[in-house]
Motif scaffolding. Structure first.
Motif, PDB file in Angstrom:
ATOM      1  N   LYS A   1       2.250   7.290  -8.617  1.00  0.00           N
ATOM      2  CA  LYS A   1       2.327   5.849  -8.352  1.00  0.00           C
ATOM      3  C   LYS A   1       2.951   5.539  -6.997  1.00  0.00           C
ATOM      4  N   VAL A   2       3.827   6.423  -6.503  1.00  0.00           N
ATOM      5  CA  VAL A   2       4.486   6.148  -5.221  1.00  0.00           C
ATOM      6  C   VAL A   2       3.875   6.949  -4.066  1.00  0.00           C
ATOM      7  N   GLY A   3       2.710   7.518  -4.312  1.00  0.00           N
ATOM      8  CA  GLY A   3       1.979   8.112  -3.195  1.00  0.00           C
ATOM      9  C   GLY A   3       2.153   9.593  -2.967  1.00  0.00           C
ATOM     10  N   TYR A   4       2.738  10.319  -3.919  1.00  0.00           N
ATOM     11  CA  TYR A   4       2.906  11.770  -3.771  1.00  0.00           C
ATOM     12  C   TYR A   4       1.954  12.493  -4.732  1.00  0.00           C
ATOM     13  N   ILE A   5       1.009  13.224  -4.153  1.00  0.00           N
ATOM     14  CA  ILE A   5       0.060  13.981  -4.974  1.00  0.00           C
ATOM     15  C   ILE A   5       0.725  15.209  -5.572  1.00  0.00           C
TER      16      ILE A   5
ATOM     17  N   LYS B   1       0.803  -1.229   0.000  1.00  0.00           N
ATOM     18  CA  LYS B   1       0.000   0.000   0.000  1.00  0.00           C
ATOM     19  C   LYS B   1       0.838   1.282   0.000  1.00  0.00           C
ATOM     20  N   TYR B   2       2.102   1.212  -0.435  1.00  0.00           N
ATOM     21  CA  TYR B   2       2.967   2.390  -0.403  1.00  0.00           C
ATOM     22  C   TYR B   2       2.432   3.552  -1.222  1.00  0.00           C
ATOM     23  N   SER B   3       1.599   3.260  -2.220  1.00  0.00           N
ATOM     24  CA  SER B   3       1.069   4.335  -3.079  1.00  0.00           C
ATOM     25  C   SER B   3      -0.124   5.058  -2.444  1.00  0.00           C
ATOM     26  N   MET B   4      -0.604   4.531  -1.316  1.00  0.00           N
ATOM     27  CA  MET B   4      -1.745   5.137  -0.638  1.00  0.00           C
ATOM     28  C   MET B   4      -1.257   6.134   0.408  1.00  0.00           C
ATOM     29  N   GLN B   5      -2.182   6.906   0.981  1.00  0.00           N
ATOM     30  CA  GLN B   5      -1.837   7.900   1.996  1.00  0.00           C
ATOM     31  C   GLN B   5      -1.752   7.221   3.364  1.00  0.00           C
ATOM     32  N   LEU B   6      -0.641   6.550   3.606  1.00  0.00           N
ATOM     33  CA  LEU B   6      -0.451   5.796   4.848  1.00  0.00           C
ATOM     34  C   LEU B   6      -0.045   6.704   5.999  1.00  0.00           C
ATOM     35  N   THR B   7      -0.508   6.360   7.193  1.00  0.00           N
ATOM     36  CA  THR B   7      -0.124   7.064   8.421  1.00  0.00           C
ATOM     37  C   THR B   7       0.179   6.026   9.484  1.00  0.00           C
ATOM     38  N   VAL B   8       0.806   6.476  10.565  1.00  0.00           N
ATOM     39  CA  VAL B   8       1.075   5.565  11.685  1.00  0.00           C
ATOM     40  C   VAL B   8      -0.231   4.958  12.180  1.00  0.00           C
ATOM     41  N   ARG B   9      -1.256   5.798  12.255  1.00  0.00           N
ATOM     42  CA  ARG B   9      -2.545   5.301  12.759  1.00  0.00           C
ATOM     43  C   ARG B   9      -3.142   4.254  11.827  1.00  0.00           C
TER      44      ARG B   9
ATOM     45  N   ARG C   1       6.191   9.254 -17.089  1.00  0.00           N
ATOM     46  CA  ARG C   1       6.603  10.634 -16.863  1.00  0.00           C
ATOM     47  C   ARG C   1       6.744  10.853 -15.368  1.00  0.00           C
ATOM     48  N   ILE C   2       7.415  11.930 -14.991  1.00  0.00           N
ATOM     49  CA  ILE C   2       7.703  12.185 -13.580  1.00  0.00           C
ATOM     50  C   ILE C   2       6.419  12.331 -12.772  1.00  0.00           C
ATOM     51  N   ASN C   3       5.420  13.013 -13.317  1.00  0.00           N
ATOM     52  CA  ASN C   3       4.175  13.177 -12.569  1.00  0.00           C
ATOM     53  C   ASN C   3       3.471  11.832 -12.360  1.00  0.00           C
ATOM     54  N   GLU C   4       3.634  10.912 -13.327  1.00  0.00           N
ATOM     55  CA  GLU C   4       3.038   9.579 -13.175  1.00  0.00           C
ATOM     56  C   GLU C   4       3.756   8.790 -12.086  1.00  0.00           C
TER      57      GLU C   4
ATOM     58  N   ILE D   1      10.820   6.120  -2.505  1.00  0.00           N
ATOM     59  CA  ILE D   1      11.862   6.643  -3.396  1.00  0.00           C
ATOM     60  C   ILE D   1      12.576   5.497  -4.110  1.00  0.00           C
ATOM     61  N   GLY D   2      12.760   4.375  -3.418  1.00  0.00           N
ATOM     62  CA  GLY D   2      13.367   3.210  -4.064  1.00  0.00           C
ATOM     63  C   GLY D   2      12.534   2.733  -5.241  1.00  0.00           C
ATOM     64  N   ILE D   3      11.225   2.668  -5.054  1.00  0.00           N
ATOM     65  CA  ILE D   3      10.332   2.278  -6.146  1.00  0.00           C
ATOM     66  C   ILE D   3      10.373   3.329  -7.256  1.00  0.00           C
ATOM     67  N   ALA D   4      10.375   4.609  -6.869  1.00  0.00           N
ATOM     68  CA  ALA D   4      10.402   5.698  -7.852  1.00  0.00           C
ATOM     69  C   ALA D   4      11.635   5.601  -8.743  1.00  0.00           C
ATOM     70  N   LYS D   5      12.776   5.256  -8.168  1.00  0.00           N
ATOM     71  CA  LYS D   5      14.003   5.136  -8.956  1.00  0.00           C
ATOM     72  C   LYS D   5      13.859   4.061 -10.032  1.00  0.00           C
ATOM     73  N   ARG D   6      13.249   2.962  -9.673  1.00  0.00           N
ATOM     74  CA  ARG D   6      13.054   1.887 -10.636  1.00  0.00           C
ATOM     75  C   ARG D   6      12.090   2.307 -11.747  1.00  0.00           C
ATOM     76  N   LEU D   7      11.027   2.970 -11.364  1.00  0.00           N
ATOM     77  CA  LEU D   7      10.052   3.418 -12.358  1.00  0.00           C
ATOM     78  C   LEU D   7      10.654   4.444 -13.316  1.00  0.00           C
ATOM     79  N   LEU D   8      11.441   5.373 -12.770  1.00  0.00           N
ATOM     80  CA  LEU D   8      12.068   6.393 -13.614  1.00  0.00           C
ATOM     81  C   LEU D   8      13.025   5.779 -14.618  1.00  0.00           C
ATOM     82  N   LEU D   9      13.826   4.817 -14.143  1.00  0.00           N
ATOM     83  CA  LEU D   9      14.818   4.210 -15.036  1.00  0.00           C
ATOM     84  C   LEU D   9      14.191   3.268 -16.051  1.00  0.00           C
ATOM     85  N   SER D  10      12.961   2.837 -15.792  1.00  0.00           N
ATOM     86  CA  SER D  10      12.300   1.955 -16.766  1.00  0.00           C
ATOM     87  C   SER D  10      11.970   2.705 -18.052  1.00  0.00           C
TER      88      SER D  10
END
Length: 406
Positions: A376-380, A314-322, A369-372, A356-365
């Motif tokens: 995908k990694v949970g940053y609006i 669920k890393y792409s979702m808005q996760l919180t400690v709660r 695009r950067i906004n996509e 960020i680890g997932i983002a690096k893989r997606l970018l290098l693939s």
């Protein structure tokens, strides 16, 4: 052809040995003869023969001193000594310095040839043994790595005496400490040679901190056993070493660290490291001891495993400690202490590192695009994503994706 040097102060003896025996027919070439030990020594040093036939009593340097000198300097050939009956006691001293055999004068050609051929057989066996030893020494690291991979990743050794198995393969590991599993992504296998440079830098850094280690190359990963329980220090050394590697080569690298308290547990320890790597939590640590009868430790391991699963899913979702603690059925306080005490990081640090680890893989693939990628990694907010990415990776997402790094 084996090369032979003859050393004797009597010219006729030298001539007889050289000319009355068909050396060539027996695979031997006489490459020189000398009239005293000193001349013989200089000739042997220059020509490096396989075989030496030497008399005992000679002027300037006698045969005993010649044999002693050659032995001291590590002569690898075989030496046959000639001696008269009255010189035998004197000649026995040469046996202490490694001569092959002796022949009593007057010389019988058949006897001398038979002794020399036995010396040749011994010489050839020594060559075979040296070749075999050299081959074993060359291949030993590969054989040991293959054994370690089988030991750690298969069920072949379940119930075995692990320390004994290691000893049988001439492998000595720290009895307790930290296991490190260093893995490079499949799409970056071409960077393995560059990674090896940084592995050597890691070894140098560990040595400076007086942390001993044993390492094995599994082709697709590297496993290290370190004789230190200071997992935080090891983590920092890994970060300092490998973050520059990732930035320079634009390569995604994963390191899993796990403590082990006994060699009996290294299979479980490897499973733990492998799970960390497979979950792609870059540089996050599992510091839980592999004490299988410790129920508190077992609970922590189960909770950490559950936490990893939630983050990975669920890393792409808005996760919180709660939200995560609720899903785990634990309190927020318990979760925060669990992560800090066992992984050495906060909830946000772990989540951000994973994203960020997932983002690096997606970018290098090159597929997004950067906004996509940001989405995908949970940053609006793409701008905020770019700020976080640059803070962790050292370059902007666009530079990272375009390989625009000096």
């Amino acid at each position: 052809m084996h090369k032979l040097v003859i050393v004797d102060d009597e010219y006729l003896v030298r001539l007889g040995i050289r000319e009355t025996i068909d050396w060539a027919a027996n695979g031997i070439e006489v490459i020189g003869d000398a009239s005293n030990g000193k001349q013989g020594y200089e000739m042997i040093k220059e020509l490096n023969p396989d075989l030496v036939i030497t008399d005992i009593k000679m002027p300037i340097m006698n045969g005993v001193d010649l044999v002693k000198t050659l032995h001291k300097e590590g002569f690898n050939g075989e030496i046959v000594v000639l001696s008269g009956y009255k010189d035998f006691e004197y000649a026995k001293e040469t046996f202490e310095n490694g001569i092959f055999s002796y022949v009593v004068k007057p010389i019988d050609n058949d006897e001398l040839l038979e002794v020399v051929l036995r010396a040749v057989a011994k010489l050839e066996q020594k060559i075979k043994d040296r070749t075999l030893t050299s081959k074993v020494q060359t291949e030993l690291p590969t054989l040991q790595s293959e054994f370690m991979k089988k030991l750690l990743s298969s069920n072949s050794f379940v119930g075995s005496d692990i320390p004994s198995e290691l000893s049988n393969h001439d492998i000595s590991l720290p009895t307790n400490g930290t296991m490190a599993l260093i893995s490079i992504e499949e799409m970056f296998k071409s960077k393995k040679s560059e990674l090896n440079i940084y592995i050597n830098l890691l070894k140098e850094a560990l040595s400076k901190e007086k942390i001993a280690f044993v390492d094995f190359d599994f082709q697709d990963s590297i496993v290290m056993f370190l004789n230190s329980n200071d997992i935080e220090k090891i983590s920092l050394i890994c970060r300092d070493t490998f973050i520059p590697f990732e930035q320079k080569t634009l390569t995604a690298l994963t390191v899993g660290l796990t403590l082990y308290s006994s060699l009996e547990y290294i299979q479980k320890t490897y499973e733990s490291c492998l799970k960390l790597v497979q979950s792609k939590l870059l540089f996050h640590l599992n510091t839980v001891e592999m004490e299988l009868d410790d129920q508190t430790s077992y609970r922590h391991r189960q909770s950490i495993s559950q936490f990893y699963s939630i983050i990975a899913e669920k890393y792409s979702m808005q996760l919180t400690v709660r939200s995560v603690s609720d899903e785990m059925n634990v309190s927020e306080s318990y979760l925060m202490h669990l992560l800090k005490d066992n992984l050495g990081k906060t909830f946000n640090e772990i989540l951000t590192g994973y994203r960020i680890g997932i983002a690096k893989r997606l970018l290098l693939s090159g597929k997004y695009r950067i906004n996509e990628v940001s989405d995908k990694v949970g940053y609006i907010d793409v701008k905020y994503f770019s700020q976080v990415f640059k803070k962790i990776v050292g370059v902007t997402p666009s530079d990272y994706q375009g390989h625009d790094i000096g």
